[in-house]
Write a protein that holds these residues in place. Structure first.
Motif, PDB file in Angstrom:
ATOM      1  N   GLU A  51      17.123  16.299 -23.429  1.00  0.00           N
ATOM      2  CA  GLU A  51      16.124  15.236 -23.475  1.00  0.00           C
ATOM      3  C   GLU A  51      15.132  15.402 -22.332  1.00  0.00           C
ATOM      4  OE1 GLU A  51      17.991  11.372 -24.969  1.00  0.00           O
ATOM      5  OE2 GLU A  51      19.621  12.377 -23.953  1.00  0.00           O
ATOM      6  N   SER A  52      14.078  14.621 -22.355  1.00  0.00           N
ATOM      7  CA  SER A  52      13.060  14.806 -21.321  1.00  0.00           C
ATOM      8  C   SER A  52      13.645  14.554 -19.937  1.00  0.00           C
ATOM      9  CB  SER A  52      11.856  13.901 -21.575  1.00  0.00           C
ATOM     10  OG  SER A  52      12.246  12.643 -21.999  1.00  0.00           O
ATOM     11  N   TYR A 252      28.491  14.964 -24.812  1.00  0.00           N
ATOM     12  CA  TYR A 252      27.041  14.760 -24.880  1.00  0.00           C
ATOM     13  C   TYR A 252      26.450  15.471 -26.095  1.00  0.00           C
ATOM     14  CZ  TYR A 252      22.083  14.935 -23.793  1.00  0.00           C
ATOM     15  OH  TYR A 252      20.727  14.832 -23.877  1.00  0.00           O
ATOM     16  N   ALA A 255      27.281  13.559 -29.210  1.00  0.00           N
ATOM     17  CA  ALA A 255      26.458  12.353 -29.352  1.00  0.00           C
ATOM     18  C   ALA A 255      25.018  12.702 -29.710  1.00  0.00           C
ATOM     19  CB  ALA A 255      26.500  11.549 -28.063  1.00  0.00           C
ATOM     20  N   LEU A 256      24.515  13.750 -29.086  1.00  0.00           N
ATOM     21  CA  LEU A 256      23.138  14.180 -29.328  1.00  0.00           C
ATOM     22  C   LEU A 256      22.963  14.575 -30.796  1.00  0.00           C
ATOM     23  CD1 LEU A 256      20.626  14.659 -27.528  1.00  0.00           C
ATOM     24  CD2 LEU A 256      21.345  17.028 -27.310  1.00  0.00           C
ATOM     25  N   LEU A 274      24.846   6.372 -27.750  1.00  0.00           N
ATOM     26  CA  LEU A 274      25.103   6.375 -26.316  1.00  0.00           C
ATOM     27  C   LEU A 274      24.549   5.105 -25.710  1.00  0.00           C
ATOM     28  CD1 LEU A 274      24.208  10.001 -25.280  1.00  0.00           C
ATOM     29  CD2 LEU A 274      26.454   8.986 -25.475  1.00  0.00           C
ATOM     30  N   LYS A 275      25.254   4.604 -24.734  1.00  0.00           N
ATOM     31  CA  LYS A 275      24.734   3.428 -24.038  1.00  0.00           C
ATOM     32  C   LYS A 275      23.798   3.881 -22.928  1.00  0.00           C
ATOM     33  CE  LYS A 275      28.413   0.271 -25.006  1.00  0.00           C
ATOM     34  NZ  LYS A 275      29.457   1.234 -25.449  1.00  0.00           N
ATOM     35  N   GLY A 276      22.797   3.070 -22.657  1.00  0.00           N
ATOM     36  CA  GLY A 276      21.935   3.314 -21.512  1.00  0.00           C
ATOM     37  C   GLY A 276      21.066   4.540 -21.683  1.00  0.00           C
ATOM     38  N   GLU A 277      20.473   4.943 -20.590  1.00  0.00           N
ATOM     39  CA  GLU A 277      19.564   6.067 -20.636  1.00  0.00           C
ATOM     40  C   GLU A 277      19.952   7.099 -19.589  1.00  0.00           C
ATOM     41  OE1 GLU A 277      15.488   4.555 -20.710  1.00  0.00           O
ATOM     42  OE2 GLU A 277      16.324   2.837 -21.742  1.00  0.00           O
ATOM     43  N   ILE A 278      19.276   8.226 -19.631  1.00  0.00           N
ATOM     44  CA  ILE A 278      19.583   9.273 -18.662  1.00  0.00           C
ATOM     45  C   ILE A 278      19.383   8.739 -17.248  1.00  0.00           C
ATOM     46  CG2 ILE A 278      18.924  11.568 -17.878  1.00  0.00           C
ATOM     47  CD1 ILE A 278      18.045  12.275 -20.536  1.00  0.00           C
ATOM     48  N   ARG A 293      27.465   7.813 -18.948  1.00  0.00           N
ATOM     49  CA  ARG A 293      27.202   7.410 -20.335  1.00  0.00           C
ATOM     50  C   ARG A 293      28.266   7.920 -21.296  1.00  0.00           C
ATOM     51  NH1 ARG A 293      21.578   9.656 -21.983  1.00  0.00           N
ATOM     52  NH2 ARG A 293      21.423   7.989 -23.493  1.00  0.00           N
TER      53      ARG A 293
END
Lengths: 324, 328
Positions: A51-52, A252, A255-256, A274-278, A293
């Protein structure tokens, strides 16, 4: 020397300093790339997904020698690229080229297409000056541009055509490795497909090796032979394309993959949201980078120690305590 | 069929430019039922966003103008009501989630007051009550510790967070219809999954209808019930989501589906060429310049959008193409 991979990245680290506030003197360290190693064999397409903010583009810049790492080495055909100087370095630059994400900001708006594509030829003195025009025509032909586009400016083209100009420029020096940094993410879906087909055809014709950076998992799955998944500056899993997509091991990666919407309404799959962000790379979690996460994180170890990237099956490496 | 919430009939929105008239929406008819999710699909520049803006009467005038058609929302023809009344519907009964959450939030106001503003205006709430409600809304859209976050400015939040704030603003007045214009395009895939999940929940729990504008066919497959495919300001195909994927009839729809990379190493079959500029559309079928199956009639006459479903179960499969007819 024959058995060494085309590109070998060893324990690469790069961090940036960010100021912690307008008036505070102190600065924080952002670990963009944190101890990354991988190698790319000749002729393959190595996909780098994440992810970014996970450090993909920083790796691209380091491979092109546009930035110096804090630690670690990158070997191209067995030579450490950060020790090259002068003529040698210029030679190296010929062999590694980049295709950028944004076809708008990566072309000089004041130059005509002919000179954009021809400039690398001029700088590296590949062909005599009076032959440059022919060579440019040949390149334009290869990427599907017409000869009468030669004297036009970038703003006269659509985004797909601009991306073709960028590809022609990258090809002009007959490189061995092309780093494609999100080459199709700015394009509409039909243009994206046209561009992917073009890149695949060129690879066959010119025996190119690609390092294909993208956040789009279905594109990476389609083009790559090998894939590495990055998270917060680290590679968490790497395997051959088939192996990774059929049996992902890292939570990960799982989930991705489950987050990617499938263009088929009859498929109803179990989604792991997934909960939350990076987390911010300035302040990554202690222990495993994904622990904050991770749906299956084990408090005994995951929050305390970083798992190493270890080979689990043949060529399938994963950095997860629960899989080791 | 349950009652329809939004009915668009023969909508025409033109842009009057110095170079000529761009017919960006040209004869679009659509209907959305209560609780339905309709996806509007197509490449950029095909008129999806202009259709949405027309429903909200947000077309910048000049150069744009809705020159024809009817939009009936909840029994009311919203193209003929005065501006003042339209302002009451906008944000209250029809809400919009924009693509770019950074540019659509005001950078100089705290997000709490941006959410509260909607309630103060439409529900005549006092500021304090509205702020309490804002906290609840932020909780609904899954923002952790909302009582602290309402004091944040947009720049202090990540892209996914901002999009949640946009959604919180949109659902503040419990609208009957949410228009989401590419709500996940600017977001990472795991965050995209979260946002789509959230929109789905709202759609199911609160019976809100959703007009989902997107170019991502994966999102369409997972979220939509019905799909309308747009090209050059027209609906090319309109049917339920299963049929679009299993039996696409318009070559444009087939082309879009063929452009998506899937499992297996089959070569992609993209649509050739690019979307023609709105000022120089071809005569006849607008897709004829890029169509693989084009024949004489396509170049001179434009086909109508007709129902080709011959089952009698009330389902429809509307297609605009000379190859499929009932259209003779």
């Amino acid at each position: 020397m024959n058995n060494s991979p085309l590109l070998k990245v060893v324990n690469l680290k790069k961090s940036f300093h960010v100021s912690s506030g307008m008036f505070s003197g102190s600065s924080l360290q952002l670990k963009a790339v944190n101890n990354v190693s991988f190698s790319v064999e000749e002729g393959e397409t190595y996909g780098l997904v994440g992810e970014s903010g996970c450090g993909k583009s920083t790796i691209a810049r380091l491979i092109l020698c546009l930035d110096n790492p804090d630690q670690g080495e990158i070997y191209f055909r067995g030579t450490n690229i950060f020790t090259l100087q002068g003529v040698e370095k210029k030679k190296f630059r010929r062999k590694v080229q980049i295709i950028f994400q944004d076809p708008y900001s990566s072309l000089n708006p004041r130059k005509k297409v002919g000179s954009i594509i021809g400039e690398p030829l001029l700088i590296h003195k590949i062909v005599p000056k009076n032959k440059i025009r022919d060579k440019v025509f040949e390149l334009m032909n290869m990427v599907g541009l017409q000869e009468d586009h030669y004297g036009r400016y970038p703003h006269e083209f659509s985004s797909g055509q601009r991306q073709r100009i960028g590809i022609a420029r990258a090809l002009s020096l007959s490189p061995e490795l092309i780093v494609a940094d999100e080459p199709v993410s700015a394009l509409d879906v039909s243009i994206q497909a046209q561009t992917i087909n073009l890149l695949m055809d060129l690879q066959k014709q010119m025996k190119l090796t690609y390092l294909f950076i993208s956040h789009d998992l279905s594109v990476v799955k389609y083009v790559s032979t090998k894939v590495a998944v990055m998270y917060l500056g680290k590679i968490v899993e790497t395997a051959s394309n088939d192996e990774l997509y059929s049996s992902p091991l890292h939570p990960y990666t799982v989930a991705l993959f489950s987050a990617v919407p499938v263009p088929d309404p009859s498929v109803r799959k179990e989604r792991i949201t997934l909960k939350g962000e990076i987390p911010s790379p300035i302040n990554p979690p202690v222990g495993c980078v994904f622990s904050s996460r991770c749906p299956v994180a084990d408090s005994n170890i995951c929050f305390k120690k970083q798992p190493p990237l270890e080979e689990k099956r043949d060529g399938h490496m994963v950095a997860c305590w629960l899989k080791n | 069929m349950s009652s329809s919430l939004l009915e668009i009939e023969d909508l025409r929105t033109y842009l009057f430019l110095t170079e000529g008239t761009a017919r960006v929406v040209d004869g679009v008819s659509l209907g959305i039922r209560k609780g339905e999710t309709l996806a509007l699909v197509g490449e950029s520049g095909c008129g999806k966003t202009m259709t949405a803006y027309s429903v909200l009467r947000l077309i910048p005038e000049p150069p744009g103008k809705i020159v024809g058609g009817r939009i009936v929302f909840d029994g009311e023809d919203i193209l003929s009501i005065p501006d003042k009344q339209m302002r009451k519907i906008r944000g209250d009964q029809i809400a919009m989630v924009f693509q770019e959450p950074l540019t659509s939030l005001n950078p100089v106001f705290r997000i709490g007051s941006q959410i509260a503003e909607v309630l103060q205006v439409h529900r005549k709430m006092r500021k304090r009550d509205a702020m309490d409600q804002a906290v609840k809304l932020l909780q609904d859209v899954g923002i952790p510790s909302p009582e602290k976050r309402i004091m944040d400015y947009p720049h202090q939040m990540s892209g996914g967070m901002r999009q949640r704030v946009m959604i919180a603003i949109a659902i503040a007045c419990e609208p009957k219809l949410i228009i989401a214009d590419e709500p996940t395009t600017a977001l990472d895939v795991t965050v995209q999954a979260q946002i789509m999940e959230l929109l789905k929940q709202l759609n199911e729990k609160k019976e809100m209808s959703l007009l989902l504008i997107t170019h991502d066919l994966g999102v369409v497959a997972e979220a939509a019930e019905n799909v309308a495919v747009m090209y050059a300001g027209r609906i090319m195909e309109h049917t339920d989501v299963a049929t679009i994927f299993s039996n696409p009839l318009n070559p444009y729809t087939t082309g879009l589906l063929g452009s998506v990379p899937r499992a297996g190493s089959e070569r992609l079959k993209p649509i050739k060429g690019i979307v023609p500029p709105a000022l120089s559309l071809p005569a006849g079928c607008k897709f004829s310049t890029r169509c693989e199956q084009v024949f004489d009639r396509c170049l001179t006459e434009e086909p109508d959008l007709v129902d080709v479903d011959n089952s009698n179960d009330g389902r429809k499969h509307l297609v605009r193409c000379w190859l499929h007819k009932a259209q003779k």
